[in-house]
Design a protein around this motif. Structure first.
Motif, mmCIF file in Angstrom:
data_model
loop_
_atom_site.group_PDB
_atom_site.id
_atom_site.type_symbol
_atom_site.label_atom_id
_atom_site.label_comp_id
_atom_site.label_asym_id
_atom_site.label_seq_id
_atom_site.Cartn_x
_atom_site.Cartn_y
_atom_site.Cartn_z
ATOM 1 N N MET A 1 -2.860 -14.001 3.464
ATOM 2 C CA MET A 1 -2.254 -12.658 3.499
ATOM 3 C C MET A 1 -1.131 -12.178 2.564
ATOM 4 N N LEU A 2 -1.506 -10.935 2.220
ATOM 5 C CA LEU A 2 -0.320 -10.323 1.088
ATOM 6 C C LEU A 2 0.163 -9.306 1.571
ATOM 7 N N PHE A 3 1.543 -9.131 1.571
ATOM 8 C CA PHE A 3 2.296 -8.155 2.263
ATOM 9 C C PHE A 3 2.399 -6.970 1.307
ATOM 10 N N CYS A 4 2.715 -5.864 1.938
ATOM 11 C CA CYS A 4 2.735 -4.458 0.925
ATOM 12 C C CYS A 4 3.918 -3.677 1.700
ATOM 13 N N LEU A 5 4.637 -3.328 0.406
ATOM 14 C CA LEU A 5 5.685 -2.315 0.756
ATOM 15 C C LEU A 5 5.137 -0.934 0.216
ATOM 16 N N ILE A 6 5.113 0.229 1.087
ATOM 17 C CA ILE A 6 4.801 1.417 0.468
ATOM 18 C C ILE A 6 6.058 2.450 0.569
ATOM 19 N N VAL A 7 5.957 3.020 -0.628
ATOM 20 C CA VAL A 7 7.167 4.045 -0.730
ATOM 21 C C VAL A 7 6.658 5.325 -1.330
ATOM 22 N N ASP A 8 6.962 6.344 -0.470
ATOM 23 C CA ASP A 8 6.670 7.763 -0.842
ATOM 24 C C ASP A 8 7.600 8.826 0.042
ATOM 25 N N ASP A 9 7.869 9.893 -0.609
ATOM 26 C CA ASP A 9 8.899 10.757 -0.014
ATOM 27 C C ASP A 9 8.040 11.721 1.215
ATOM 28 N N GLU A 10 6.477 11.568 1.124
ATOM 29 C CA GLU A 10 6.039 12.300 2.143
ATOM 30 C C GLU A 10 5.459 11.231 3.363
ATOM 31 N N LYS A 11 5.809 11.600 4.702
ATOM 32 C CA LYS A 11 5.735 10.738 5.798
ATOM 33 C C LYS A 11 4.259 10.509 5.982
ATOM 34 N N TRP A 12 3.275 11.929 5.842
ATOM 35 C CA TRP A 12 2.046 11.635 6.107
ATOM 36 C C TRP A 12 1.250 10.994 5.205
ATOM 37 N N ILE A 13 1.846 10.823 3.835
ATOM 38 C CA ILE A 13 1.104 10.020 2.659
ATOM 39 C C ILE A 13 1.395 8.641 3.038
ATOM 40 N N ARG A 14 2.719 8.310 3.459
ATOM 41 C CA ARG A 14 3.131 6.809 3.917
ATOM 42 C C ARG A 14 2.129 6.383 5.026
ATOM 43 N N ASN A 15 1.998 7.245 5.946
ATOM 44 C CA ASN A 15 1.344 6.611 7.344
ATOM 45 C C ASN A 15 -0.246 6.408 6.774
ATOM 46 N N GLY A 16 -0.814 7.384 5.934
ATOM 47 C CA GLY A 16 -2.175 7.312 5.646
ATOM 48 C C GLY A 16 -2.260 5.972 4.714
ATOM 49 N N LEU A 17 -1.409 5.755 3.875
ATOM 50 C CA LEU A 17 -1.532 4.594 3.094
ATOM 51 C C LEU A 17 -1.355 3.218 3.782
ATOM 52 N N VAL A 18 -0.538 3.038 4.917
ATOM 53 C CA VAL A 18 -0.369 2.172 5.705
ATOM 54 C C VAL A 18 -1.770 1.755 6.568
ATOM 55 N N ASN A 19 -2.460 2.887 7.053
ATOM 56 C CA ASN A 19 -3.791 2.757 7.535
ATOM 57 C C ASN A 19 -4.844 2.119 6.735
ATOM 58 N N ARG A 20 -4.758 2.728 5.388
ATOM 59 C CA ARG A 20 -5.825 2.333 4.317
ATOM 60 C C ARG A 20 -5.535 0.688 3.865
ATOM 61 N N VAL A 21 -4.270 0.405 3.783
ATOM 62 C CA VAL A 21 -3.892 -0.973 3.478
ATOM 63 C C VAL A 21 -4.318 -1.957 4.579
ATOM 64 N N ASN A 22 -4.166 -1.606 5.845
ATOM 65 C CA ASN A 22 -4.420 -2.380 7.143
ATOM 66 C C ASN A 22 -5.853 -2.509 7.232
ATOM 67 N N GLU A 23 -6.913 -1.746 6.628
ATOM 68 C CA GLU A 23 -8.206 -1.920 6.656
ATOM 69 C C GLU A 23 -8.646 -3.171 6.011
ATOM 70 N N HIS A 24 -7.942 -3.607 5.253
ATOM 71 C CA HIS A 24 -8.462 -4.986 4.789
ATOM 72 C C HIS A 24 -7.745 -6.337 5.185
ATOM 73 N N ALA A 25 -8.658 -7.137 5.595
ATOM 74 C CA ALA A 25 -8.245 -8.316 6.208
ATOM 75 C C ALA A 25 -7.214 -9.164 5.501
ATOM 76 N N ASP A 26 -7.231 -9.194 4.390
ATOM 77 C CA ASP A 26 -6.262 -9.905 3.379
ATOM 78 C C ASP A 26 -5.024 -9.388 2.887
ATOM 79 N N PHE A 27 -4.647 -7.933 3.539
ATOM 80 C CA PHE A 27 -3.344 -7.244 3.169
ATOM 81 C C PHE A 27 -2.824 -6.846 4.500
ATOM 82 N N SER A 28 -1.566 -6.399 4.638
ATOM 83 C CA SER A 28 -0.765 -5.951 5.587
ATOM 84 C C SER A 28 0.480 -5.086 5.024
ATOM 85 N N ALA A 29 0.327 -3.906 5.479
ATOM 86 C CA ALA A 29 1.623 -3.131 5.318
ATOM 87 C C ALA A 29 2.607 -3.402 6.006
ATOM 88 N N VAL A 30 3.764 -4.043 5.628
ATOM 89 C CA VAL A 30 4.842 -4.597 6.346
ATOM 90 C C VAL A 30 5.819 -3.646 6.546
#
Length: 363
Positions: A1-30
């Motif tokens: 498992m690889l852990f991802c930190l997502i940084v963006d000043d727009e909340k809706w983009i951050r949330n969208g990226l969290v969902n997209r990262v978590n769709e992949h079994a080997d990655f987790s948006a922490v």
């Protein structure tokens, strides 16, 4: 498992990226942050493998964030995203060693390609570092390597869990604070044993077992990486322990695999030999004989092995009482469970916790 930190000043983009990262079994948006300064503050007390950051943000932009991460957290890989198809940003990102520059709106295929590229770089870097550690410390590993190089089936079965723990403590002493190297270092250790034993197939088998790992995703990253390392060694020693008996078997081997999987899925329940035989569609006498012949242990030994492994994970990763752990792994009598646990590991649950935590943070 690889852990991802997502940084963006727009909340809706951050949330969208969290969902997209978590769709992949080997990655987790922490975690997420709305600017680079907040991201750096989070990293002071937490861990991530991959940074996914917008370029244009207030207080600290993405390029400055990547530059600082390269200096403070050099193990991390970075991916830039931006609303602008700006070659100058892309060029500066390349100079900073970023994995990719993705233009918004972020396509899933582009993000997946960047994540896989980051994963490939991290695997390569960690493998090389682990290999260097093995070469540097090889002479100090002689006694333990000799124990692994013997056919484990010739050792006392109850000594194998202690061999795993002793090996893990040695590897952990080599990595120091770089606990993210433990999985790669465990694999290098296993590769060294494979080379001496002149055998093959262990890594292919472990790859098949990957999705069934009992190690949960934990907020305590140090504990997570330690448990992953231990589990890797446990898988390998289980394979070595049964390999000689399993080699060359076709239909019999398939039956043994089916039996093991049935036990691993049903260990919390009361099991009988007839029930297991019916589940894999073979006779009870044949099942008992072929399992012992091909694995070097009885079915009940294997059931105990599975239950003890799961019990250890619960004791190290949860606050469950001993009686609750006993019930969760199939024992209605907690006193009997405690006796079996001590017989299997050579120590009671409290002693095992202390031994496991001696070289690192408390679980």
């Amino acid at each position: 498992m690889l852990f991802c930190l997502i940084v963006d000043d727009e909340k809706w983009i951050r949330n969208g990226l969290v969902n997209r990262v978590n769709e992949h079994a080997d990655f987790s948006a922490v975690s997420t942050a709305h600017n680079g300064q907040v991201a750096l503050e989070w990293l002071q007390g937490n861990y991530a493998d991959i940074l996914i950051t917008d370029v244009r943000m207030p207080n600290m932009d993405g390029l400055e964030l990547v530059r600082r991460i390269n200096g403070q957290f050099p193990w991390m890989r970075s991916i830039l995203i931006s609303s602008y198809d700006d070659f100058e940003y892309a060029k500066r990102g390349i100079l900073l060693g970023t994995i990719d520059y993705i233009v918004k709106p972020v396509k899933q295929s582009d993000l997946e390609q960047a994540l896989q590229a980051a994963a490939g770089q991290l695997r390569s870097i960690r493998t090389n570092e682990a290999r260097s550690l093995m070469l540097k410390n090889y002479n100090s590993a002689g006694i333990l390597l000799a124990r692994w190089q013997e056919y484990p089936g010739n050792q006392q079965a109850l000594s194998l869990p202690l061999l795993v723990i002793d090996t893990f403590h040695l590897l952990e002493s080599w990595v120091g604070e770089r606990v993210e190297l433990l999985l790669a270092l465990a694999d290098e250790w296993i590769a060294g044993v494979v080379a001496v034993r002149k055998t093959e197939g262990v890594f292919e088998w472990m790859a098949e077992e990957h999705d069934r790992s009992p190690v949960p995703i934990l907020d305590d990253r140090r504990l997570y990486f330690r448990l992953v390392g231990v589990y890797r060694l446990e898988l390998a020693i289980a394979w070595f322990n049964s390999h000689d008996g399993m080699a060359g078997i076709n239909s019999g081997r398939r039956s043994i695999v089916d039996v093991k999987r049935y036990i691993e899925r049903n260990y919390p329940h009361k099991l009988s030999l007839q029930q297991i035989a019916d589940a894999v569609n073979i006779s009870k006498p044949y099942l008992a004989n072929v399992f012992r012949q091909e694995t070097g242990m009885t079915i009940w030994n294997y059931l105990t092995e599975v239950r003890m492994r799961e019990a250890k994970e619960l004791l190290l990763t949860t606050d469950k009482r001993l009686s609750d752990v006993a019930e969760a792994v199939g024992y209605s009598d907690s006193a009997h469970f405690a006796k079996v646990f001590k017989s299997y590991y050579g120590m009671n649950s409290t002693e095992l916790k202390n031994r496991f935590s001696r070289c690192g943070a408390e679980p």
